[in-house]
Design an enzyme around this catalytic site. Sequence first.
Site, mmCIF file in Angstrom:
data_model
loop_
_atom_site.group_PDB
_atom_site.id
_atom_site.type_symbol
_atom_site.label_atom_id
_atom_site.label_comp_id
_atom_site.label_asym_id
_atom_site.label_seq_id
_atom_site.Cartn_x
_atom_site.Cartn_y
_atom_site.Cartn_z
ATOM 1 C CG ASP A 1 -2.086 0.925 1.104
ATOM 2 O OD1 ASP A 1 -2.360 1.387 -0.021
ATOM 3 O OD2 ASP A 1 -2.737 1.200 2.119
ATOM 4 C CG ASN B 1 -6.844 -1.995 -6.893
ATOM 5 O OD1 ASN B 1 -5.922 -2.771 -6.650
ATOM 6 N ND2 ASN B 1 -7.225 -1.048 -6.038
ATOM 7 C CD1 TRP B 2 -11.339 -5.540 -11.343
ATOM 8 C CD2 TRP B 2 -10.328 -4.581 -13.077
ATOM 9 N NE1 TRP B 2 -10.521 -6.485 -11.908
ATOM 10 C CE2 TRP B 2 -9.885 -5.926 -12.980
ATOM 11 C CE3 TRP B 2 -9.824 -3.773 -14.111
ATOM 12 C CZ2 TRP B 2 -8.957 -6.475 -13.874
ATOM 13 C CZ3 TRP B 2 -8.899 -4.328 -14.995
ATOM 14 C CH2 TRP B 2 -8.487 -5.657 -14.877
ATOM 15 N NE ARG C 1 -8.881 -0.252 4.530
ATOM 16 C CZ ARG C 1 -8.486 1.009 4.622
ATOM 17 N NH1 ARG C 1 -8.327 1.569 5.814
ATOM 18 N NH2 ARG C 1 -8.244 1.728 3.535
#
Length: 262
Positions: A36, A84-85, A210
């Site tokens: 990330d 992510n699409w 998370r």
Amino acid sequence: MQQTSSSPGLEQLSEPDLTAKLEPELLPKHVAVIMDGNGRWAELQGLPRIAGHREGINSVREMITLCLELGIQYLTIYAFSQENWNRPMQEISALMGLLEHYLSTERASLIEQRIRFRAIGRLDALPESARHWVRTTEQETAHLDKMHLTVALSYGGRAEIVDAVRGIISDAQSGKIRPDHLNESLVQRYLYTHPLPDPDLLIRTSGETRISNFLLWQLAYTELYFTATPWPDFRRREFLLALIEYQRRERRFGRVLSTVSS
């Protein structure tokens, strides 16, 4: 879950000194990573978001190298989620191009280092060219076993469980399995990750705490390590700090390993 920062004194140690603190018998066999912070890293540098993803590939290379050096046999990285699409099409196209570039240029290195590459997720959603490079790399490294590099693409943990259930129902209807044979071991055989062992350690970078729909079944007893460091800055030293923290933890798997006598 535990937000983890380095223990006092470790930040001052050199990389060789940090490496010397590792105990081979306490190292994880399987490390999973949520990479990330690429886009945010780039924005802070005044660069386009894709520049962060390009720089993040160098972090992947360093992590692979250290895993090979330490004998960590399994590395699973979360590269592109189903969510992510929903990103802008320009960014998605750039990410797919970056995936193709990585596989086309790194394939020879993977083979030379005897690394098996696998992709998990709903891969049919990938563009045809990206899917071609994924399948080609899987085929050309299928016989290798020094290390297993698994890349989650168009992946979602809930979707994985749904697909596993569909596979079980289909095989039950065709008589390949019986419903009374259903147990956790059987379910695990239908997951994308089969036959990999469950991760021992999950690392998430860039300050989020998370798991974001990643390996929901497999992380049941995984140690979680969170760091504020964005993925492009997560290099060899940061990985060593995570491994040192991991080996300090007592993994009980629901058992009591020690008692205090009166």
